[in-house]
Design a protein around this motif. Structure first.
Motif, PDB file in Angstrom:
ATOM      1  N   HIS A 111     -53.393 -62.261  -6.643  1.00  0.00           N
ATOM      2  CA  HIS A 111     -52.486 -63.159  -7.373  1.00  0.00           C
ATOM      3  C   HIS A 111     -51.566 -62.289  -8.220  1.00  0.00           C
ATOM      4  O   HIS A 111     -51.740 -61.074  -8.269  1.00  0.00           O
ATOM      5  CB  HIS A 111     -53.283 -64.144  -8.233  1.00  0.00           C
ATOM      6  N   TYR A 112     -50.614 -62.895  -8.891  1.00  0.00           N
ATOM      7  CA  TYR A 112     -49.654 -62.149  -9.727  1.00  0.00           C
ATOM      8  C   TYR A 112     -48.962 -61.084  -8.881  1.00  0.00           C
ATOM      9  O   TYR A 112     -48.520 -61.353  -7.784  1.00  0.00           O
ATOM     10  CB  TYR A 112     -50.360 -61.569 -10.966  1.00  0.00           C
ATOM     11  N   GLU A 113     -48.925 -59.823  -9.359  1.00  0.00           N
ATOM     12  CA  GLU A 113     -48.252 -58.766  -8.583  1.00  0.00           C
ATOM     13  C   GLU A 113     -49.176 -58.111  -7.563  1.00  0.00           C
ATOM     14  O   GLU A 113     -48.772 -57.229  -6.819  1.00  0.00           O
ATOM     15  CB  GLU A 113     -47.685 -57.689  -9.525  1.00  0.00           C
ATOM     16  N   GLY A 114     -50.427 -58.569  -7.532  1.00  0.00           N
ATOM     17  CA  GLY A 114     -51.376 -57.986  -6.580  1.00  0.00           C
ATOM     18  C   GLY A 114     -52.607 -57.453  -7.288  1.00  0.00           C
ATOM     19  O   GLY A 114     -52.932 -57.883  -8.399  1.00  0.00           O
ATOM     20  N   ILE A 128     -54.850 -58.476   5.842  1.00  0.00           N
ATOM     21  CA  ILE A 128     -54.215 -59.420   6.772  1.00  0.00           C
ATOM     22  C   ILE A 128     -53.088 -60.155   6.064  1.00  0.00           C
ATOM     23  O   ILE A 128     -53.241 -60.632   4.935  1.00  0.00           O
ATOM     24  CB  ILE A 128     -55.245 -60.439   7.318  1.00  0.00           C
ATOM     25  N   SER A 129     -51.964 -60.257   6.769  1.00  0.00           N
ATOM     26  CA  SER A 129     -50.797 -61.005   6.280  1.00  0.00           C
ATOM     27  C   SER A 129     -50.657 -62.264   7.126  1.00  0.00           C
ATOM     28  O   SER A 129     -51.031 -62.265   8.299  1.00  0.00           O
ATOM     29  CB  SER A 129     -49.555 -60.139   6.444  1.00  0.00           C
ATOM     30  N   ILE A 130     -50.100 -63.322   6.545  1.00  0.00           N
ATOM     31  CA  ILE A 130     -49.822 -64.486   7.403  1.00  0.00           C
ATOM     32  C   ILE A 130     -48.331 -64.579   7.723  1.00  0.00           C
ATOM     33  O   ILE A 130     -47.877 -65.572   8.278  1.00  0.00           O
ATOM     34  CB  ILE A 130     -50.362 -65.818   6.834  1.00  0.00           C
ATOM     35  N   GLY A 131     -47.569 -63.547   7.414  1.00  0.00           N
ATOM     36  CA  GLY A 131     -46.160 -63.563   7.807  1.00  0.00           C
ATOM     37  C   GLY A 131     -45.310 -62.766   6.846  1.00  0.00           C
ATOM     38  O   GLY A 131     -45.761 -62.387   5.754  1.00  0.00           O
ATOM     39  N   ASP A 132     -44.083 -62.524   7.252  1.00  0.00           N
ATOM     40  CA  ASP A 132     -43.181 -61.679   6.460  1.00  0.00           C
ATOM     41  C   ASP A 132     -42.470 -62.487   5.383  1.00  0.00           C
ATOM     42  O   ASP A 132     -41.260 -62.746   5.468  1.00  0.00           O
ATOM     43  CB  ASP A 132     -42.159 -60.996   7.388  1.00  0.00           C
ATOM     44  N   TYR A 133     -43.213 -62.902   4.401  1.00  0.00           N
ATOM     45  CA  TYR A 133     -42.688 -63.582   3.220  1.00  0.00           C
ATOM     46  C   TYR A 133     -43.757 -63.409   2.147  1.00  0.00           C
ATOM     47  O   TYR A 133     -44.894 -63.055   2.465  1.00  0.00           O
ATOM     48  CB  TYR A 133     -42.427 -65.076   3.492  1.00  0.00           C
ATOM     49  N   VAL A 134     -43.378 -63.644   0.887  1.00  0.00           N
ATOM     50  CA  VAL A 134     -44.337 -63.424  -0.203  1.00  0.00           C
ATOM     51  C   VAL A 134     -44.744 -64.762  -0.815  1.00  0.00           C
ATOM     52  O   VAL A 134     -43.898 -65.558  -1.225  1.00  0.00           O
ATOM     53  CB  VAL A 134     -43.742 -62.484  -1.275  1.00  0.00           C
ATOM     54  N   LEU A 135     -46.051 -65.001  -0.828  1.00  0.00           N
ATOM     55  CA  LEU A 135     -46.615 -66.200  -1.476  1.00  0.00           C
ATOM     56  C   LEU A 135     -47.002 -65.844  -2.904  1.00  0.00           C
ATOM     57  O   LEU A 135     -47.146 -64.670  -3.241  1.00  0.00           O
ATOM     58  CB  LEU A 135     -47.863 -66.652  -0.717  1.00  0.00           C
TER      59      LEU A 135
HETATM   60  C1  LIG Z   1     -46.980 -62.458  -5.377  1.00  0.00           C
HETATM   61  S1  LIG Z   1     -48.041 -61.759  -4.195  1.00  0.00           S
HETATM   62  C2  LIG Z   1     -47.884 -60.031  -4.519  1.00  0.00           C
HETATM   63  C3  LIG Z   1     -46.814 -59.428  -3.707  1.00  0.00           C
HETATM   64  C4  LIG Z   1     -46.713 -57.929  -3.894  1.00  0.00           C
HETATM   65  N1  LIG Z   1     -46.235 -57.610  -5.216  1.00  0.00           N
HETATM   66  C5  LIG Z   1     -45.736 -57.366  -2.847  1.00  0.00           C
HETATM   67  O1  LIG Z   1     -44.540 -57.275  -3.136  1.00  0.00           O
HETATM   68  O2  LIG Z   1     -46.179 -57.071  -1.727  1.00  0.00           O
HETATM   69  C6  LIG Z   1     -49.643 -62.144  -4.808  1.00  0.00           C
HETATM   70  C7  LIG Z   1     -50.728 -62.182  -3.755  1.00  0.00           C
HETATM   71  O3  LIG Z   1     -50.435 -63.158  -2.783  1.00  0.00           O
HETATM   72  C8  LIG Z   1     -51.017 -62.807  -1.544  1.00  0.00           C
HETATM   73  N2  LIG Z   1     -49.950 -62.869  -0.532  1.00  0.00           N
HETATM   74  C9  LIG Z   1     -48.638 -62.998  -0.759  1.00  0.00           C
HETATM   75  N3  LIG Z   1     -47.947 -63.047   0.374  1.00  0.00           N
HETATM   76  C10 LIG Z   1     -48.835 -62.976   1.382  1.00  0.00           C
HETATM   77  C11 LIG Z   1     -48.718 -62.980   2.791  1.00  0.00           C
HETATM   78  N4  LIG Z   1     -47.562 -63.048   3.402  1.00  0.00           N
HETATM   79  N5  LIG Z   1     -49.865 -62.900   3.520  1.00  0.00           N
HETATM   80  C12 LIG Z   1     -51.055 -62.808   2.901  1.00  0.00           C
HETATM   81  N6  LIG Z   1     -51.226 -62.799   1.573  1.00  0.00           N
HETATM   82  C13 LIG Z   1     -50.135 -62.874   0.805  1.00  0.00           C
HETATM   83  C14 LIG Z   1     -51.645 -61.415  -1.723  1.00  0.00           C
HETATM   84  O4  LIG Z   1     -53.038 -61.577  -1.910  1.00  0.00           O
HETATM   85  C15 LIG Z   1     -50.960 -60.912  -2.973  1.00  0.00           C
HETATM   86  O5  LIG Z   1     -51.770 -60.021  -3.691  1.00  0.00           O
END
Ligand SMILES: C[S@@+](CC[C@H](N)C(=O)[O-])C[C@H]1O[C@@H](n2cnc3c(N)ncnc32)[C@H](O)[C@@H]1O
Length: 240
Positions: A111-114, A128-135
């Motif tokens: 969560h937050y910045e990681g 694992i990522s679920i796609g090229d975008y940031v949640l």
């Molecule tokens: C706001 S994001 C952090 C993004 C990180 N600062 C970066 O730029 O890569 C917070 C958390 O959301 C999860 N998350 C965000 N995007 C994701 C994605 N595409 N797939 C899987 N997890 C994601 C990860 O666990 C991450 O630590």
């Protein structure tokens, strides 16, 4: 199969108690629990985040609560430990199948910045990522993994054929589906689906699958051709 999700927001996972996954949990086919990382914090206010070294916006999840939580849930490292991360391997049909076969799963949500990199290096097997975008957090991503993987556990879907006939199972997108009534707002169900000729139906569906895949996901056909050529050369069977 057991899935343990480690999160600061366990209540977000209540929605998995609905529908197909909810039934699998209720029937004991899927043993699922969301664990609150905060309960493992040694901070007097149960703080689990801090400012990043080197500066920058936002907060970083601290190593200690995550480290202790992982080791309480999985003291002997029996689970495959996954961290949801945009930098990870992109989730796919193939990866869901592999995960369903690879035993119990522990999923860490950032969560937050990681998350402090050190706890990932110490404890995590795979990102694992679920796609090229940031949640905003890994919770929704962990739910996607849980649902995608659970579908491949025996007994979760009504019939084991269900997932063998779906998009990506054969490297193609699924054909269009129709149900009653035979005509809706002037649009008719294709005649071939009404005549009970199973060979014809199969041919029609295959042709529709190929047409749709060529139209929307030509990249899948390229991958499929490469795999077929590799098979014809005997690739992968003799280890070279
Ligand atoms: C706001 S994001 C952090 C993004 C990180 N600062 C970066 O730029 O890569 C917070 C958390 O959301 C999860 N998350 C965000 N995007 C994701 C994605 N595409 N797939 C899987 N997890 C994601 C990860 O666990 C991450 O630590």
């Amino acid at each position: 199969m057991k899935i343990r999700v480690l999160t600061l927001f366990p209540r977000m996972f209540d929605c998995l108690n609905e529908s197909i996954i909810g039934r699998a949990i209720k029937n004991g086919i899927l043993d699922f629990a969301a664990i609150d990382i905060r309960e493992y914090s040694k901070d007097k206010h149960q703080k689990c985040d801090d400012t990043p070294y080197g500066g920058g916006a936002g907060m970083v999840m601290t190593a200690q609560p995550i480290y202790d939580c992982i080791n309480a849930v999985d003291p002997n490292h029996e689970y495959l430990r996954v961290y949801m991360a945009p930098q990870g391997e992109t989730l796919s049909d193939g990866l869901c199948r592999d995960l369903a076969r690879s035993g119990d799963l522990l999923i860490l949500c950032g969560h937050y910045e990681g998350v402090d990199r050190r706890v990932l290096d110490l404890c995590i097997d795979k990102e694992i990522s679920i796609g090229d975008y940031v949640l905003s957090g890994g919770e929704l991503a962990a739910m996607v993994v849980t649902d995608g993987v659970a579908r491949f556990i025996d007994g979760v879907l009504g019939s084991s054929a269900s997932h063998e006939d779906e998009s990506f199972s054969d490297g193609l997108l699924e054909y269009p589906q129709y149900t009653r009534p035979p005509e809706f707002m002037g649009l008719k169900v294709p005649e071939v689906l009404l005549n009970g000729n199973h060979k014809e139906i199969e041919k029609f569906r295959r042709a529709e699958s190929e047409r749709l895949t060529a139209l929307r996901r030509p990249d899948l056909l390229v991958g499929k051709r490469a795999a077929t050529a590799d098979e014809m050369r005997g690739g992968g069977k003799n280890g070279d």
